[in-house]
Scaffold this active site. Sequence first.
Site, PDB file in Angstrom:
ATOM      1  N   GLU A 391       0.913  -1.350  -0.129  1.00 26.99           N
ATOM      2  CA  GLU A 391       0.055   0.232  -0.191  1.00 26.99           C
ATOM      3  C   GLU A 391       0.997   1.364  -0.026  1.00 26.99           C
ATOM      4  OE1 GLU A 391      -2.650   0.046   3.361  1.00 26.99           O
ATOM      5  OE2 GLU A 391      -4.005  -2.197   2.609  1.00 26.99           O
ATOM      6  N   GLU A 507      -6.402  -9.825  -1.818  1.00 23.69           N
ATOM      7  CA  GLU A 507      -7.045  -9.080  -1.037  1.00 23.69           C
ATOM      8  C   GLU A 507      -8.707  -9.220  -0.726  1.00 23.69           C
ATOM      9  OE1 GLU A 507      -5.460  -6.718   1.727  1.00 23.69           O
ATOM     10  OE2 GLU A 507      -3.668  -7.220   1.458  1.00 23.69           O
TER      11      GLU A 507
END
Length: 588
Positions: A391, A507
């Site tokens: 991220e 995810e």
Amino acid sequence: MQVYSLAFSRRKGVIKILSNKLLLMLAVILIIGTSFGLFLYDRSFNEKLNNTVLNSTDELSVNLLANQAWSKVAGASFNNEGVKITPLDRAIVNQDGSDNQLNPPVNVSGTHLRVRGDFRMQLVSHNAPSSTGSLRLYGQVPVIYDEWRYETPSVEIKQSTNSIEISIWDGTDDQPVYQQSYPINIANNNTLFINHLSNRIIISAKNHIIATMKDRAIFNSGEIWFGTDAAVGSTGWTIKSLTAGSLNNGQVALAKPLSNGSKHSSNDLNILSKRLPIGAAVSLYPLMTNQSYRELALNQFSTWTTENDLKPQFIHPQPNTYSFNDADQLVDTALANGIRVHGHTLVFGEANPKWMQNTLLDKRQQVMIDHITQVVNHFKGKITEWDVINEPLSDNDSDYGLGKTGLRHHIWWQAMGPNYIDIALRTAHAVDPTAKLYINDYALEVDGDRWDAMIQLLQGLKQRGVPLDGVGFESHIHESRDLEDKVTIIRHMHQLAQMGLSVRISEVDAYGDDLASQTQQYQAVLEACLVSSNCTSYTTWGISDAYGSTTNLHVYPLDYGNDLLWDSSFQPKPAVGVLQNELKTSTL
């Protein structure tokens, strides 16, 4: 008539006074009787307490240190005296990096008890001077929900050379509902008895009762799991002996470890998939303690992502302390069952222990390099692919446009600028040249500033010759505005293929307020991956809502999310059947 009425009225007054006196006398008798009854009960219980606890001859026949399972517990190791417990000071931090909760280790490797009725334990320990060590008995194993540790019913006995502190959690709050310190003068080698009698916990030592308290229904589950900890700054302490036995016809026995469960079914997701690995983010504690979770993890998936157990706050809690025990168990379980492991994550702006966050700017680069080197080298040959960078893109609109990179200004960026990404990838590749290296982020499935910033980042890395194998598309769908279009996902995957990069669905989860919409989203992302030749795996962010990261944090009793393929009772949702059919009909 007036005389009669007056006499009658006086008579009523006398009767009323007599009635009140009678009621008062009855109340006094009742209070005295109750008090006497309570006195007799207390006296009876105290006699029972002394006879049972202090004079018990019941054999403590269950040896809780008999196997080597304790060596798998974080911070624990065997030596010639017993089990040495070293301080870790593990803590879970909030997303913003602020302090949250301590996360002391729990033995989930098989050493736990089945109990019914009354029991006792004997703890023989060695505490160095000024050292404090704790043993915690859990009725249920705590659960880690990303930034929150759900505290289950438990009792902690923390002992030092001059006191014992008892803390009790009853499953209604993060904080203990009972906490009391009791002075006691004990030697470095100490023998302590932990007794459960009726609905009370009694702590005794040297033929003396130190403390007695209500058990708060901790042991109603019929199980006892063990946790340990040591005071930060100390040299730790040693469990020389830990035994258990029954009291008053209670039952105590070692519980058997979970089995691998039923054999694979032809409808298991990983069996149906002809070329695409189907995976899930897996957590150690439920894997070792919940049979339903374990069977799904082992049977449905051919690849696991380490959900939390490899984050820095778990494995690198202090500057010179690495604790790989939990992650080792997870990885070894996967490999023993023919399941490959995706490592998550090496460099992240979140989930970093406070000491990392507080490191001086000019020291952080070396801290990052050392961390990557130690972790990748430890799992070399076991973990074949890594989320090296997790991220990196910012949540703030102001970080995009006008020549800006769109990168998060977290602790690594603050020290090295955008170059932290190059340094991290080169370091990981130097340690294990065979491992596949990924950058992982969310909202890459839609067009916009984030996608443009990612492409700009990837192009720069390629121009500089930085080793990178692929990009992880998190594919979180937490609300209606996150809905994803299959055509856009395919186009983005194709764009990365032209750059020579793989992609993985890393995810995926989808909010389940509308099960039809949830099913459609899971299906659309799978279809996009199946038709894209550079898509290397399809991984969900968890297995069951019982352990899902969308559980509401710090809420008691648990308030589960509904984003995963199996609900909180481990029943499959409609999306499971649709994914099965999709995989059956796929020709790839």
